[in-house]
Enzyme design. Structure first.
Site, PDB file in Angstrom:
ATOM      1  N   HIS A  55      -3.800  -6.027   0.756  1.00  0.00           N
ATOM      2  CA  HIS A  55      -4.488  -6.325  -0.253  1.00  0.00           C
ATOM      3  C   HIS A  55      -4.134  -7.584  -1.128  1.00  0.00           C
ATOM      4  O   HIS A  55      -5.095  -8.182  -1.469  1.00  0.00           O
ATOM      5  CB  HIS A  55      -4.384  -4.984  -1.245  1.00  0.00           C
ATOM      6  N   HIS A 104     -13.844  -2.197  -5.091  1.00  0.00           N
ATOM      7  CA  HIS A 104     -13.019  -0.885  -5.450  1.00  0.00           C
ATOM      8  C   HIS A 104     -13.418   0.219  -4.612  1.00  0.00           C
ATOM      9  O   HIS A 104     -13.798   1.443  -5.271  1.00  0.00           O
ATOM     10  CB  HIS A 104     -12.910  -0.735  -7.099  1.00  0.00           C
TER      11      HIS A 104
END
Ligand SMILES: Nc1ncnc2c1ncn2[C@@H]1O[C@H](COP(=O)(O)OP(=O)(O)O)[C@@H](O)[C@H]1O
Ligand SMILES: [Mg+2]
Lengths: 749, 226, 81, 81
Positions: A55, A104
């Protein structure tokens, strides 16, 4: 475990550390040891493990993303490029605009409301961190099948969360997407984008320079949010199976974030800030290491000074905490007092937690002991880089051979009419007003266009009428059939949507949603999509200014459709010239711009009528897209058209019905020569738009198209109160409205 | 000399800048007021704008109502100063008991943002003289807690005294009792409504209409002719 | 008819912005000495018939699957006398 | 430290769409026999020092002026043991 200091680490090289539980691979852990010349402390391990995660480090995607820079077209508009919190483009008159899209996805599946809400919060902090006032948000969303019970759990929560957070921040929501497809069942895609505006001189960067400058942490107190992993380090036994008392879900506080926006902008206005960084994923680990490595010196941080919500947090946990609504600013010593006063004015907690040094180390202290001593670059920038294996999936050929153009077509006019009704009322083509009515589109008083227009448009300067437009698009079905073309189609569609409203496309951001990078087939899809997007941006002259990669979107072995979501930002000199979607005037002439071919691969028609996905997606011709865009922009500027709507999924009939319903006026369509009614209505050929031309402008408009070589076909007139296709069928606006507007509430209410 | 109209900013207020702009477009001078200041800076009237002051936590308007500026607004309102509460401002005014009733979550339990048709029921308040009674106007509405509620006696009294200023037409977007969109106090100087006139003052932005301008020109006319 | 109450509170480790906003407002209103405020939900259920163990077990299940979001909330079931 | 709880519920005559929505959903989820549901708020206050009558009186005032809007809500103050 007792406090693991740097000294202790040097003295106890053989102490085993839970690097595996923290997600590091063995060779990555060995690299850390090599870099440090000793074993890392627990706190250092915490920092490296989060910053070297997929990430934060983009370790699987980096080698591909480089193309965005290498192939970037020359553009004078680019002020800040890839690598900063968000890219910045020049929109003229001394204004600069920053925009970005982020995902998200995983948090929103676990806890839809809070996951989506904190997604909005995160992207907005990226925008503030550049020095800009956020002016709008957009939300490209994808859910599982519309009638699946879990969609009823996920969608209302996601939408309420995006609205709950964005509305409370005072940011108009001006666009987005809602797509349903079974492939997103266990992996909804919740992407959120934001746009901000600033003057050129207000651009701020994330860097800490100037020895003696103070590092100020401000915003929410730090709690144990999102630190499942780090809690292992805090325990005696390094036992990953022990239930953690740390929350797995972050709860957003939009009110706190609103205060953060106001006090940050006030500090910018008074020129109090040397460097700034938002705290998102990896929290303080990320903010301190990035600020320090982008600056000229080093940094010391005293963790004891971090205001805590939970006094039991260990230093490792504080470093890894992902508590929301926090920012970090670097401020000259003589300006600290004023900075703190502004925070106090807005009821924002602010604390000096560190200082910029003239060394080159990032040193972090806890209870007077040094627990981190690293070269910040090695944490922030020297993460691992993987050339993951890629392989074109063996099913790709069969999929492409399964030609959608060969599917049975409606036998007669009655069947055609029936299929039109089914497509218009299908969840993907139906009105999304039930969703978008939960978003404030008026706040800030500068919204010129919002949903359901082709792009959102915000007035930037009330005097001159300068404005910006933003559209996001992506079609996972196209990208599954051919990821290279699919990415270009997403770009083409967003570009076209911006141009349709009269704005000139300037720059691109993206959010690349894919499955696991450890699957060579997914990696191939990813590399193809990036290559397609980079090539397309070069050809259209719109550089990629930044973006986001979301990998591991899959359930078990099954990945989602490759879903590159592309955002295009455009500029318009005078928003009074914008072109809306609605057919507002009876009697105006309808022209179809572009060529219509038999292209049904990945189409809405093939999905709705045949539950089919196969063949090739529509062909892309970016030169044609550019020409179409130029014509639409000229026509808007010179007042030649009163309405325009781009054609994309669902084909011509979908666009015409939308424009008719919005304007409350019917249309009479004539199938042009050389086309059959079915292809005319449902084909999804790219590079097309339909426009409404006042009769007085017809000649001027068709002359312009003719002179520049863009096919423009007269297809009908705005008339009556039905959508009629001559010789085929007519559907009243009332019936169409019921079909188009009833579907989504029927599924969700 | 033009009128000075104060626009209050609480933490979490959102539409303060829009309201200032609307005041300016109407030809008055907008004076920003800060929630921590009791000083009203000699304004002639006050607008409490929309937003989510204090996040609408606890109840919409409940925390703002106790701010220092509200002490002065309450005192001013009681001595006749014109006060307009828009959306969150309306909620603050009910919490401060300057207007009767209370606001609850929308009956559909979702945020609602739409262009809303209203009927002006009372064109005699400080903020509505530019309208005529019975006139229908369209302005944006956007709220989560917009369901106007009061007991039957209060509602009957409001109706009897002509203190229902605006009513929703065609659609009741939030379940407000008797379709009430806005009310006034006995003296007619304090008005609160849920929809947002400040978003309907320019043809190009917001809902595209200018029906909201009348609120601001009404007060300007009253103050300048006074 | 008997009343069963389900109290639903955010888990202690979860941020409670509402409770915090209330707590921060209290001193300004002249209320000192409150160290912490948490805000939650209270459901009052009117049950047909007597409240026996079977009913309580069902309410418990209802709370767990529906009234509370156990990802972020805890709950308690009580019989009101 | 002691805990004082303030329960705030809508007055019985006020429509409670949240409670109604819960009640309507219950049969669909397989829970029968619930005649009515009302949804309210619960505040947990952590009080510094002992909870005596003076403290309770202050909490009562706080509830009346702030935690509840008595135009639409009733409240109850309780000491949690
Ligand atoms: N989640 C969303 N949030 C905001 N606006 C949305 C959302 N989904 C769709 N919209 C808006 O609805 C309109 C129609 O969407 P869509 O059919 O996807 O547009 P297009 O096909 O032209 O890209 C657009 O204005 C789009 O921005
Ligand atoms: Mg479009």
């Amino acid at each position: 475990m007792s406090l693991d200091t740097v000294e202790n680490a040097a003295a106890t090289p053989d102490t085993p550390l839970p690097w595996k539980e923290l997600g590091l691979k063995e060779d990555e852990y060995l690299r850390v040891r090599e870099i440090l010349g000793r074993r890392p402390t627990g706190a250092e391990l915490a920092m490296y493990s989060v910053m070297w995660s997929e990430h934060c480090s983009y370790k699987s995607s980096k080698v591909h993303l480089r193309q965005f820079g290498e192939k970037a077209p020359q553009s004078d508009a680019m002020l800040v490029g890839i690598g900063e919190n968000a890219g910045v483009v020049d929109v003229g008159q001394g204004y600069a605009v920053t925009f970005k899209v982020e995902s998200h996805n995983h948090p929103s599946y676990v806890e839809p409301y809070q996951g989506a809400a904190t997604g909005v919060g995160g992207i907005v902090r990226d925008i503030i961190a550049m020095g800009a006032r956020p002016v709008a948000v957009v939300d490209p969303l994808r859910f599982g099948a519309a009638d699946h019970p879990d969609t009823k759990r996920v969608l209302p929560g996601v939408v309420a969360g995006i609205g709950g957070y964005g509305n409370c921040l005072g940011l108009p929501n001006i666009g987005g997407e809602v797509v349903f497809d079974a492939c997103y069942q266990g992996n909804p895609l919740v992407n959120a984008g934001a746009v901000g505006v600033m003057r050129h001189e207000d651009i701020h960067l994330a860097k800490a320079s100037g020895a003696g400058n103070k590092v100020i942490l401000y915003g929410a107190r730090t709690g144990g949010d999102g630190i499942g992993g780090a809690s292992i380090l805090a325990s005696e036994t390094f036992d990953a199976t022990k239930p953690s008392k740390r929350p797995a879900v972050q709860v957003g506080d939009p009110f706190q974030e609103k205060l953060l926006i106001e006090c940050t902008l006030e500090a910018f206005a008074e020129k109090l800030v040397v460097g700034i960084q938002d705290l998102g994923a990896a929290g303080l680990s990320c903010a301190t290491s990035e600020l320090a490595s982008n600056g000229s010196g080093g940094m010391t941080v005293v963790l004891d000074d971090v205001p805590l919500r939970d006094s039991t947090l260990s230093p490792e946990e504080i470093l890894m905490s992902e508590s929301q609504e926090r920012m970090c600013a670097v401020v000259e010593p003589e300006k600290v007092e004023r900075f703190l006063a502004i925070c106090e004015k807005w009821d924002v907690i602010a604390t000096v937690v560190g200082e910029v040094t003239d060394g080159d180390r990032l040193e972090i202290f806890w209870h007077g002991e040094k627990i981190v001593d690293v070269d910040p670059r090695t944490v922030a920038h020297d993460g691992p880089v993987y050339e993951r294996p890629l392989a074109r999936p063996e099913w790709q050929d069969a999929l492409q051979a399964d030609d959608a153009n060969k599917l049975p077509r409606p036998a007669d006019a009655a069947a055609l009419k029936e299929q039109v009704k089914r497509v218009i009322g299908s969840p993907n083509q139906a009105s999304k007003a039930w969703i978008t009515d939960q978003y404030d589109r008026y706040v800030q008083g500068n919204t010129v266009l919002a949903q359901p227009e082709d792009s959102g448009m915000i007035r930037v300067d009330a005097e001159s009428g300068l404005g910006v437009a933003l559209a996001t698009d992506g079609n996972g079905r196209y990208a599954k059939l051919d990821p290279y073309t699919g990415a270009q189609l997403a770009l083409a569609e967003a570009y076209r949507n911006v141009a349709t409203t009269g704005a000139r496309p300037l720059a691109v951001s993206d959010c690349l949603n894919f499955g696991s990078p450890e699957d060579p087939a997914v990696m191939w899809q990813f590399s193809e999509a990036v290559r397609g997007l980079a090539d397309g941006c070069r050809q259209l002259g719109t550089p990629v200014t930044g973006g986001n990669v979301s990998l591991y979107n899959q359930t078990g072995d099954v990945a989602i459709h490759p879903t590159p979501v592309v955002a295009v930002l455009g500029v318009i000199d005078d928003v009074a010239r914008r072109t809306p979607v609605a057919f507002a005037e009876q009697g105006q002439l309808l022209y179809l711009l572009g060529d219509t071919k038999e292209e049904f691969g990945g189409s809405a028609w093939s999905e709705v009528i045949h539950e089919h996905l196969g063949g090739l997606p529509p062909a892309v011709d970016l030169e044609r897209e550019r020409l179409l865009g130029d014509i639409l922009i000229s026509a808007s500027r010179d007042g030649m058209i009163d309405a325009a709507h781009d054609l994309s999924d669902g084909g011509l009939i979908t666009s015409v019905v939308e424009s008719a319903l919005l304007g409350g006026n019917g249309v009479r369509l004539v199938v042009p020569e050389g086309l059959d009614a079915f292809t005319f209505l449902f084909s999804e050929s790219a590079g097309r738009a339909v426009v409404a031309v006042p009769r007085s402008e017809e000649l001027r408009f068709t002359d312009m198209c003719g002179a520049r070589g863009l096919p423009a076909t007269r297809i009908g007139v705005v008339d009556g109160d039905a959508v009629e296709v001559q010789g085929e069928f007519a559907l009243s606006l009332g019936e169409l409205r019921e079909i188009h507007e009833g579907t989504v509430p029927g599924l969700l209410a | 000399m033009t009128a000075r109209i104060g626009v209050v900013t609480f933490p979490g207020t959102l539409d303060d800048r829009d309201t200032q702009r609307a005041v300016g477009i109407a030809g008055a001078e907008a004076v920003p007021l800060w929630h921590r200041d009791k000083d009203l800076k000699q304004v002639d009237a006050v607008v409490l704008p929309g937003g989510f002051s204090y996040g609408d936590y606890l109840r919409a308007g409940a925390i703002s109502r106790f701010s220092p500026v509200m002490e002065s607004v309450i005192a001013g309102a009681k001595s006749g100063m014109p006060v307009l509460g828009i959306c969150n401002g309306f909620q603050v005014l009910t919490e401060a008991h300057l207007l009767p009733g209370a606001m609850l979550q929308n009956d559909r339990m979702r945020f609602v943002c739409r262009e809303q048709k209203l009927r002006v029921e009372n064109a005699g308040t400080a903020w509505t003289t530019e309208f005529t009674a019975g006139q229908e106007i369209r302005i944006p509405l956007k709220n989560m807690d917009g369901r106007y509620t009061a007991d039957e006696r209060t509602l009957d009294a409001l109706e009897a005294e002509g203190r229902v200023v605006f009513r929703y037409v065609d659609t009741n977007p939030n379940g407000s009792l008797r379709d009430i969109a806005g009310v006034t106090n006995e003296a007619g100087n304090v008005v609160g409504l849920m929809p947002h006139p400040e978003h309907a003052v320019e043809p190009l932005v917001g809902s595209g209409g200018t029906d909201g301008l009348g609120f601001f020109t009404s007060i300007l006319r009253k103050l300048v002719s006074a | 008819m008997a009343r069963v109450v389900v109290d639903v509170m955010l888990k202690p480790e979860i941020l409670d912005p509402q409770g915090q906003a209330v707590q921060r407002a209290l001193p300004r209103l002249g209320f000192e000495g409150i160290a912490d405020v948490r805000q939650g939900k209270r459901f009052e259920l009117e049950v047909d018939g007597p409240v026996d163990d079977a009913v309580l077990a069902r309410v418990h299940e209802m709370a767990e699957t529906f009234l509370a979001n156990t990802v972020i909330e805890d709950f308690v079931v009580k019989v009101e006398s």
